[in-house]
Design an enzyme around this catalytic site. Structure first.
Site, PDB file in Angstrom:
ATOM      1  N   SER A 199     -14.925   8.921 -16.423  1.00  0.00           N
ATOM      2  CA  SER A 199     -14.271   8.839 -15.237  1.00  0.00           C
ATOM      3  C   SER A 199     -12.856   7.891 -15.203  1.00  0.00           C
ATOM      4  O   SER A 199     -12.402   7.688 -14.404  1.00  0.00           O
ATOM      5  CB  SER A 199     -15.250   8.056 -14.287  1.00  0.00           C
ATOM      6  OG  SER A 199     -15.583   6.920 -14.635  1.00  0.00           O
ATOM      7  N   ASN A 235     -23.258  -0.652 -11.841  1.00  0.00           N
ATOM      8  CA  ASN A 235     -23.583  -0.318 -10.525  1.00  0.00           C
ATOM      9  C   ASN A 235     -23.339  -1.127  -9.134  1.00  0.00           C
ATOM     10  O   ASN A 235     -22.447  -0.790  -8.294  1.00  0.00           O
ATOM     11  CB  ASN A 235     -25.063  -0.109 -10.306  1.00  0.00           C
ATOM     12  CG  ASN A 235     -25.807   1.193 -11.154  1.00  0.00           C
ATOM     13  OD1 ASN A 235     -24.899   1.584 -11.784  1.00  0.00           O
ATOM     14  ND2 ASN A 235     -26.742   1.315 -11.159  1.00  0.00           N
ATOM     15  N   HIS A 248      -2.065  25.663  26.770  1.00  0.00           N
ATOM     16  CA  HIS A 248      -2.280  26.917  26.261  1.00  0.00           C
ATOM     17  C   HIS A 248      -1.070  27.732  25.832  1.00  0.00           C
ATOM     18  O   HIS A 248      -0.631  28.694  25.647  1.00  0.00           O
ATOM     19  CB  HIS A 248      -2.747  27.740  27.319  1.00  0.00           C
ATOM     20  CG  HIS A 248      -4.040  27.505  27.988  1.00  0.00           C
ATOM     21  ND1 HIS A 248      -5.195  27.825  27.899  1.00  0.00           N
ATOM     22  CD2 HIS A 248      -3.998  26.695  29.306  1.00  0.00           C
ATOM     23  CE1 HIS A 248      -6.076  27.256  28.577  1.00  0.00           C
ATOM     24  NE2 HIS A 248      -5.370  26.506  29.413  1.00  0.00           N
ATOM     25  N   SER A 269      16.202  28.766   1.873  1.00  0.00           N
ATOM     26  CA  SER A 269      15.640  30.122   1.394  1.00  0.00           C
ATOM     27  C   SER A 269      16.482  30.359   0.113  1.00  0.00           C
ATOM     28  O   SER A 269      17.867  30.204   0.184  1.00  0.00           O
ATOM     29  CB  SER A 269      15.429  30.952   2.391  1.00  0.00           C
ATOM     30  OG  SER A 269      15.543  32.438   1.720  1.00  0.00           O
ATOM     31  N   LYS A 319      18.655  29.711   6.510  1.00  0.00           N
ATOM     32  CA  LYS A 319      17.427  29.364   6.647  1.00  0.00           C
ATOM     33  C   LYS A 319      17.423  27.743   6.644  1.00  0.00           C
ATOM     34  O   LYS A 319      18.147  27.171   5.805  1.00  0.00           O
ATOM     35  CB  LYS A 319      16.213  29.803   5.922  1.00  0.00           C
ATOM     36  CG  LYS A 319      15.695  31.244   6.125  1.00  0.00           C
ATOM     37  CD  LYS A 319      15.459  31.690   7.520  1.00  0.00           C
ATOM     38  CE  LYS A 319      14.133  30.918   7.850  1.00  0.00           C
ATOM     39  NZ  LYS A 319      13.053  31.485   7.280  1.00  0.00           N
ATOM     40  N   ASN A 354      14.413  25.501   6.642  1.00  0.00           N
ATOM     41  CA  ASN A 354      12.888  25.449   6.955  1.00  0.00           C
ATOM     42  C   ASN A 354      12.080  24.299   6.941  1.00  0.00           C
ATOM     43  O   ASN A 354      12.573  23.267   6.236  1.00  0.00           O
ATOM     44  CB  ASN A 354      12.006  26.228   5.921  1.00  0.00           C
ATOM     45  CG  ASN A 354      12.525  27.750   5.867  1.00  0.00           C
ATOM     46  OD1 ASN A 354      12.886  28.311   6.987  1.00  0.00           O
ATOM     47  ND2 ASN A 354      12.800  28.288   4.583  1.00  0.00           N
ATOM     48  N   GLU A 357       5.453  21.332   7.345  1.00  0.00           N
ATOM     49  CA  GLU A 357       4.133  22.543   6.860  1.00  0.00           C
ATOM     50  C   GLU A 357       3.419  21.836   5.821  1.00  0.00           C
ATOM     51  O   GLU A 357       2.284  22.012   5.973  1.00  0.00           O
ATOM     52  CB  GLU A 357       5.096  23.784   6.639  1.00  0.00           C
ATOM     53  CG  GLU A 357       5.597  24.435   7.605  1.00  0.00           C
ATOM     54  CD  GLU A 357       6.504  25.537   7.164  1.00  0.00           C
ATOM     55  OE1 GLU A 357       6.390  26.602   7.455  1.00  0.00           O
ATOM     56  OE2 GLU A 357       7.390  25.106   6.159  1.00  0.00           O
ATOM     57  N   TYR A 387     -28.819   4.164  -7.145  1.00  0.00           N
ATOM     58  CA  TYR A 387     -27.391   4.767  -8.122  1.00  0.00           C
ATOM     59  C   TYR A 387     -27.820   6.121  -8.494  1.00  0.00           C
ATOM     60  O   TYR A 387     -28.814   6.375  -9.232  1.00  0.00           O
ATOM     61  CB  TYR A 387     -27.024   3.916  -9.007  1.00  0.00           C
ATOM     62  CG  TYR A 387     -25.853   4.304  -9.595  1.00  0.00           C
ATOM     63  CD1 TYR A 387     -24.318   4.573  -8.924  1.00  0.00           C
ATOM     64  CD2 TYR A 387     -26.029   5.231 -10.713  1.00  0.00           C
ATOM     65  CE1 TYR A 387     -23.285   5.135  -9.398  1.00  0.00           C
ATOM     66  CE2 TYR A 387     -24.771   5.643 -11.395  1.00  0.00           C
ATOM     67  CZ  TYR A 387     -23.478   5.651 -10.950  1.00  0.00           C
ATOM     68  OH  TYR A 387     -22.307   6.425 -11.532  1.00  0.00           O
ATOM     69  N   GLN A 419     -20.622   9.124  -9.168  1.00  0.00           N
ATOM     70  CA  GLN A 419     -19.117   8.845  -9.651  1.00  0.00           C
ATOM     71  C   GLN A 419     -18.163   9.509  -9.317  1.00  0.00           C
ATOM     72  O   GLN A 419     -16.870   9.448  -9.306  1.00  0.00           O
ATOM     73  CB  GLN A 419     -19.522   9.149 -11.240  1.00  0.00           C
ATOM     74  CG  GLN A 419     -18.131   9.045 -12.096  1.00  0.00           C
ATOM     75  CD  GLN A 419     -18.308   8.970 -13.777  1.00  0.00           C
ATOM     76  OE1 GLN A 419     -18.909   8.033 -14.154  1.00  0.00           O
ATOM     77  NE2 GLN A 419     -18.102  10.100 -14.444  1.00  0.00           N
ATOM     78  N   LYS A 440     -15.019   8.939  -6.182  1.00  0.00           N
ATOM     79  CA  LYS A 440     -13.640   8.432  -6.150  1.00  0.00           C
ATOM     80  C   LYS A 440     -12.680   9.190  -6.165  1.00  0.00           C
ATOM     81  O   LYS A 440     -11.633   9.116  -5.492  1.00  0.00           O
ATOM     82  CB  LYS A 440     -13.380   7.284  -7.759  1.00  0.00           C
ATOM     83  CG  LYS A 440     -14.127   6.190  -7.486  1.00  0.00           C
ATOM     84  CD  LYS A 440     -14.671   5.552  -8.854  1.00  0.00           C
ATOM     85  CE  LYS A 440     -15.805   5.825  -9.261  1.00  0.00           C
ATOM     86  NZ  LYS A 440     -16.914   6.030  -8.865  1.00  0.00           N
TER      87      LYS A 440
HETATM   88  N1  ARG Z   1     -18.673   5.056 -13.708  1.00  0.00           N
HETATM   89  C1  ARG Z   1     -19.426   4.735 -13.006  1.00  0.00           C
HETATM   90  C2  ARG Z   1     -19.325   5.442 -11.545  1.00  0.00           C
HETATM   91  O1  ARG Z   1     -18.123   5.533 -11.029  1.00  0.00           O
HETATM   92  C3  ARG Z   1     -19.922   3.542 -12.890  1.00  0.00           C
HETATM   93  C4  ARG Z   1     -21.364   3.208 -12.698  1.00  0.00           C
HETATM   94  C5  ARG Z   1     -22.067   3.489 -13.753  1.00  0.00           C
HETATM   95  N2  ARG Z   1     -23.419   3.583 -13.555  1.00  0.00           N
HETATM   96  C6  ARG Z   1     -24.340   3.972 -14.531  1.00  0.00           C
HETATM   97  N3  ARG Z   1     -25.696   3.831 -14.030  1.00  0.00           N
HETATM   98  N4  ARG Z   1     -24.348   4.984 -15.411  1.00  0.00           N
HETATM   99  O2  ARG Z   1     -20.248   5.504 -10.706  1.00  0.00           O
END
Ligand code: ARG
Length: 467
Positions: free
Chosen positions: A28, A114, A160, A287, A293, A295, A300, A327, A332, A335
């Site tokens: 990640s 975690n 409308h 365009s 044009k 635009n 948009e 967890y 993960q 994000k």
């Molecule tokens: N990279 C992990 C996440 O974003 C961090 C937590 C990892 N925890 C674990 N028990 N593998 O969730």
């Protein structure tokens, strides 16, 4: 497998390293490295706390802090080398730190990734909310400026997408100010609910060590208005709760939705068919084929991004639904949608702010459109209602007037008095005053209405709120 090649953080119970494919699949760090500054901040606070309770010596703490500061400047200057094989931002930083500072092997005492990632994200949300708040205030200011300039320019308001009743351009724009104002409230709520410190929750069940959670919370700014520490109250919830992710992304989706509606109104206004306004060239494109044009691509794209933001929210809702406590690695994946929502919302806010600032109203075209007397048909109903005619009866009579004008191919206000009186005897010669636009607007003078006094008061009220 030699010890040195072993997975550094959890390799102890394994005799084989993860497959290269597994590393690529599970990393990640490609997206969570943007949390580095928050992660470093957490480590600094955590090690200070460990020293405070005697789990680290002052020397060990100082060495760790020195290493953290060094890494911080490398990250900031782009010199830090991130390694996907080390999974995530936490392990990359920890490895780099331990290589420089052997004392850092104690840093992970009473801490898990975690509670670390939960804390990093809460710090991220607090800072992201402040940026979104600034973006919202900027767009509100731009709208207020245009509203102020265009208080006496009237256009048809639509229901409308059919002409309904006249409003001022200012009143129309102030409708969006209300929406972005509610977005400000929502973002403030997200900030406040992110403002709880999960550190000390460990992996799931806290720690047996004598840590001081309040110390860490205070060091990281997780405090209430009185400066008291705010620590999460259930370790299992704390490491698996993703409500702030959802609240934040929902707030972004709603901002995107409001921006998208504004974009659509502006696109319509700037079409040849409406012609109410002219877009600034620097947010338009041409365009490659049709030389005439101009635009409205920026607007948009804003409309398109709103779909993307709703998708981000959908991803998160679906991800969290049905997960057992606590967890799970699914989390993960929380994000990318959050970071995407943040970035795209901020950009969209800035773009629409630019468009609104550069917008020029076409005064003559607005005047022509709003001169349609049918827009004041409702005022004629009110004319009768004020003279004691039941509203339903009055409505019916004006409907008949509109039909008559249409069949005679004249404007509503051009119908002769005798024809009007034939439809309803209560009409007198002064009925045509209903078509005086200035009078019609001035009589809409209660809170929330488009009359000029009310609109000026709203503009003033919002300016005060923004200060
Ligand atoms: N990279 C992990 C996440 O974003 C961090 C937590 C990892 N925890 C674990 N028990 N593998 O969730």
């Amino acid at each position: 497998m030699s010890d040195s090649s072993k997975q550094a953080t959890w390799g102890g119970r394994f005799s084989e390293n993860p497959a290269e494919l597994m590393l690529r699949f599970s990393e990640s760090v490609s997206f969570d490295q943007r949390l580095a500054s928050f992660d470093l901040q957490c480590s600094e606070a955590h090690s200070a706390m460990l020293a405070e309770v005697g789990l680290l010596s002052e020397e060990e703490k100082a060495a760790i802090h020195g290493g953290l500061h060094q890494i911080k400047s490398e990250v900031e200057s782009g010199k830090f080398s991130w390694d996907e094989a080390l999974e995530d931002v936490h392990m990359n930083i920890e490895k780099a730190l331990t290589e420089r500072v052997p004392e850092a092997a104690k840093l992970h005492t009473a801490r898990s990734r975690n509670d670390q990632i939960a804390t990093d994200m809460r710090l991220f949300f607090k800072s992201a909310c402040l940026e979104i708040e600034a973006g919202l205030k900027a767009i509100i200011s731009a709208l207020l400026e245009q509203a102020e300039k265009n208080q006496s320019i009237y256009i048809p308001g639509y229901t409308h997408l059919q002409r309904a009743q006249p409003v001022s351009v200012a009143h129309h724009l102030l409708a969006y100010v209300e929406m972005f104002g509610r977005d400000l409230d929502r973002i403030a709520f997200v900030y406040d609910s992110a403002n709880w410190c999960p550190l000390g929750s460990g992996a799931i069940a806290g720690s047996t060590l004598p840590i001081d959670r309040e110390f860490t919370a205070k060091a990281l700014g997780f405090v209430d208005a009185a400066g008291n520490a705010r620590v999460t109250r259930n370790s299992m919830d704390a490491v698996s709760d993703r409500d702030a992710h959802l609240d934040f992304t929902y707030s972004c989706s709603l901002i995107g939705l409001h921006l998208s509606r504004l974009a659509e109104d502006l696109i319509l206004w700037c079409s040849s068919e409406f012609g109410f306004a002219e877009l600034p060239q620097n947010f338009c494109t041409g365009s490659s084929l049709m030389p005439q044009k101009k635009n409205p691509d920026a607007l948009e794209l804003v409309r398109g991004k709103a779909g993307r933001l709703i998708g981000d929210l959908q991803s998160l809702l679906t991800m969290v639904k049905g997960l057992p406590l606590t967890y799970n690695r699914d989390l993960q994946e929380d994000k990318p949608p959050v970071f995407d929502a943040f970035l795209q919302t901020l950009l969209s806010l800035q773009v629409v702010e630019g468009v609104v600032t550069g917008l020029k109203m076409e005064v003559d075209k607005c005047a022509t459109a709003v001169s349609d007397p049918n827009l004041l048909a409702t005022d004629v109903v009110d004319y009768l209602a004020q003279r004691g005619v039941p509203f339903r009866e009055a409505h019916h009579a004006i409907g008949a007037l509109v039909a008559l004008a249409e069949s005679e191919s004249v404007s509503l206000n051009e119908l002769p008095l005798d024809a009007v009186q034939e439809i309803h005897s209560v009409f007198e010669a002064d009925w045509v005053e209903c078509f005086d636009l200035g009078r019609a607007m001035a009589s809409r003078d209660q809170v929330g209405m488009p009359g000029p006094v009310q609109v000026a008061a709203q503009i003033k009220g919002w300016k005060t709120r923004l200060e």
